[in-house]
Design an enzyme around this catalytic site. Structure first.
Site, mmCIF file in Angstrom:
data_model
loop_
_atom_site.group_PDB
_atom_site.id
_atom_site.type_symbol
_atom_site.label_atom_id
_atom_site.label_comp_id
_atom_site.label_asym_id
_atom_site.label_seq_id
_atom_site.Cartn_x
_atom_site.Cartn_y
_atom_site.Cartn_z
ATOM 1 N N ARG A 83 47.569 -46.515 34.819
ATOM 2 C CA ARG A 83 48.931 -46.051 35.066
ATOM 3 C C ARG A 83 49.041 -45.549 36.498
ATOM 4 N NH1 ARG A 83 47.753 -41.656 36.380
ATOM 5 N NH2 ARG A 83 49.885 -41.227 36.964
ATOM 6 N N GLY A 84 50.296 -45.231 36.906
ATOM 7 C CA GLY A 84 50.538 -44.868 38.295
ATOM 8 C C GLY A 84 50.910 -46.158 39.026
ATOM 9 N N ALA A 85 52.003 -46.088 39.803
ATOM 10 C CA ALA A 85 52.589 -47.323 40.345
ATOM 11 C C ALA A 85 51.588 -48.247 41.069
ATOM 12 C CB ALA A 85 53.775 -46.968 41.226
ATOM 13 N N ARG B 71 55.841 -52.879 31.689
ATOM 14 C CA ARG B 71 56.574 -51.629 31.961
ATOM 15 C C ARG B 71 57.684 -51.939 32.968
ATOM 16 N NH1 ARG B 71 53.125 -46.356 33.115
ATOM 17 N NH2 ARG B 71 55.007 -45.375 32.297
ATOM 18 N N GLN C 291 50.129 -35.910 32.213
ATOM 19 C CA GLN C 291 49.351 -36.479 33.325
ATOM 20 C C GLN C 291 48.927 -35.393 34.321
ATOM 21 O OE1 GLN C 291 52.104 -37.817 32.047
ATOM 22 N NE2 GLN C 291 52.171 -40.042 32.234
ATOM 23 N N ASP D 213 57.663 -44.172 41.733
ATOM 24 C CA ASP D 213 57.525 -45.450 41.016
ATOM 25 C C ASP D 213 58.414 -46.540 41.591
ATOM 26 O OD1 ASP D 213 56.606 -43.318 38.896
ATOM 27 O OD2 ASP D 213 55.742 -45.256 38.381
ATOM 28 N N ASN E 95 60.630 -41.272 39.731
ATOM 29 C CA ASN E 95 59.257 -40.797 39.496
ATOM 30 C C ASN E 95 59.236 -40.188 38.092
ATOM 31 O OD1 ASN E 95 56.515 -40.364 40.499
ATOM 32 N ND2 ASN E 95 57.005 -38.191 40.450
ATOM 33 N N LYS E 96 58.088 -39.730 37.682
ATOM 34 C CA LYS E 96 57.894 -39.194 36.328
ATOM 35 C C LYS E 96 59.007 -38.234 35.911
ATOM 36 C CE LYS E 96 55.434 -40.072 33.936
ATOM 37 N NZ LYS E 96 55.845 -41.120 32.953
HETATM 38 O O1 MRU Z 1 53.978 -43.049 33.415
HETATM 39 P P1 MRU Z 1 53.024 -42.959 34.557
HETATM 40 O O2 MRU Z 1 51.879 -42.043 34.293
HETATM 41 O O3 MRU Z 1 52.582 -44.332 35.034
HETATM 42 O O4 MRU Z 1 53.875 -42.322 35.732
HETATM 43 C C1 MRU Z 1 53.267 -42.165 36.985
HETATM 44 C C2 MRU Z 1 54.099 -41.477 37.998
HETATM 45 O O5 MRU Z 1 55.229 -41.141 37.763
HETATM 46 C C3 MRU Z 1 53.480 -41.300 39.361
HETATM 47 O O6 MRU Z 1 53.958 -40.146 39.965
HETATM 48 C C4 MRU Z 1 53.835 -42.502 40.253
HETATM 49 O O7 MRU Z 1 53.552 -43.714 39.599
HETATM 50 C C5 MRU Z 1 53.110 -42.471 41.549
HETATM 51 S S1 MRU Z 1 51.381 -42.783 41.391
HETATM 52 C C6 MRU Z 1 50.721 -42.830 42.952
#
Ligand code: MRU
Length: 352
Positions: free
Chosen positions: A49-51, A92, A199, A240, A250-251
């Protein structure tokens, strides 16, 4: 990162090795994806996970998807590639890096279309590993570009996880903290736990502890109080998807933190690679927001915490308007007061 979040093992008939992030911090376990379904599932369930890490996983997913395609006929090969790409795109919806990574893979296949199937597969693997290696460099540059914004002794609030786990290595928001620490600055980080999937608690607190950075975990609802007490001098988060005008997905919870920061006169920074910009989208209202299963809220981590049958709304992301963002830290430089003009000025003709 003590260990890479994602690695390709072997040649173009090989496999992907991932840290299963859903098990952290209590268990550090690898998962092996041998086919496209398993990598799709790993992305969907947030094992990876994470962009930026999603972008790398998607690129490697294309290699996995094509490894059992032995068509000699280029038309059949490219038809299969289209199906593989379309399938991976459904994993996703919000992080644009997923779509960006797949588009890069399609482009490289197209550029090699006159070669043999074996050679195209090799070119695809080469590109996926290139995306990963580039991300390592990009994260370091983001760290370099952002660290100057922090002063010795600063308190920093972060939300979710934008660290080494979420990228090829080193992170985006956390890269700024790692670099500041390397420069000898003492930074005190407040990590929002980041409901519903934690997270911040599970991943950010773990990464920062490993890096020897002073980290204090707080519930999301404590951010306003922590700001009022003067414990943080800025907020740094990842992204994201960033629209052409700077609105940033973002999250879930990030938007609220941006409002709190504004109210308290605290700078709010977004750290993200250029691949997270989606210039085809004018403003944040057009960013697709993922909705996830109700069980993530009602049965978080195996225990029921809400009455049976209760209605649940579980958006995984929100959009912070550009007006709440002090600056976006990228590998190309820092975009102060993000706006369509300021973004175009830094990114030049780049279109994701
Ligand atoms: O649902 P997730 O855990 O994939 O969400 C991740 C985030 O929102 C991060 O802040 C974002 O992807 C940046 S990661 C460098």
């Amino acid at each position: 990162m003590p260990l890479p979040t994602i690695e390709w093992e072997g040649d173009s008939a090989g496999r992907v090795r991932l840290i299963d992030q859903t098990l952290l911090p209590t268990e550090l376990k690898f998962v092996y994806c041998e086919d496209i379904k398993s990598i799709w599932h790993a992305i969907k369930t947030l094992m990876v996970r994470g962009a930026p890490a999603i972008g790398i996983a998607a690129a490697m997913g294309v290699v996995l998807g094509m490894k059992d395609v032995h068509a000699k006929d280029a038309d059949i090969f490219f038809k299969e590639l289209k199906q593989v790409s379309s399938y991976l795109r459904t994993a996703r919806p919000t992080a644009v890096n997923l779509f960006w990574g797949i588009a890069r893979m399609e482009r490289i296949a197209e550029e090699n279309k006159n070669k043999s199937v074996r050679e195209i597969k090799e070119a695809l693997l080469h590109e996926a590993i290139k995306i990963q290696n580039e991300d390592k460099v990009i994260c370091r540059q983001i760290g370099e570009n952002g660290a100057g914004l922090l002063k010795d002794g600063n308190g920093v609030l972060t939300h979710c996880n934008a660290g080494g786990l979420a990228t090829a290595d080193y992170g985006t928001a956390l890269a700024v903290l790692f670099k500041a620490q390397e420069q000898g600055k003492h930074i005190k980080v407040y990590a929002d736990e980041t409901r519903p999937l934690l997270q911040g608690a599970r991943l950010t607190a773990w990464e920062l502890q490993h890096a020897g950075i002073d980290v204090t975990l707080i519930c999301d609802s404590m951010a306003a109080h922590v700001m009022k007490l003067g414990k943080v001098q800025c907020v740094i988060v990842g992204a994201d998807r960033i629209a052409a005008n700077g609105d940033t997905a973002n999250k879930i919870g990030t938007y609220g933190v941006s409002i709190l920061a504004k109210e308290h006169g605290i700078p709010f920074y977004v750290a993200a690679p250029v691949s997270t910009f989606d210039l085809s989208i004018k403003s944040g209202g057009d960013i697709p927001i993922e909705e996830r299963s109700p069980e993530e809220i009602t049965n978080g981590f195996g225990r029921r915490t809400a009455p049976e049958g209760v209605k649940v709304f579980n958006p995984a992301f929100d959009v912070t308007p550009a007006k709440n963002i002090t600056a976006i830290i990228t590998e190309k430089g820092v975009i102060a007061k993000p706006s369509a003009e300021n973004i175009q000025r830094l990114l030049g003709t780049f279109v994701s």
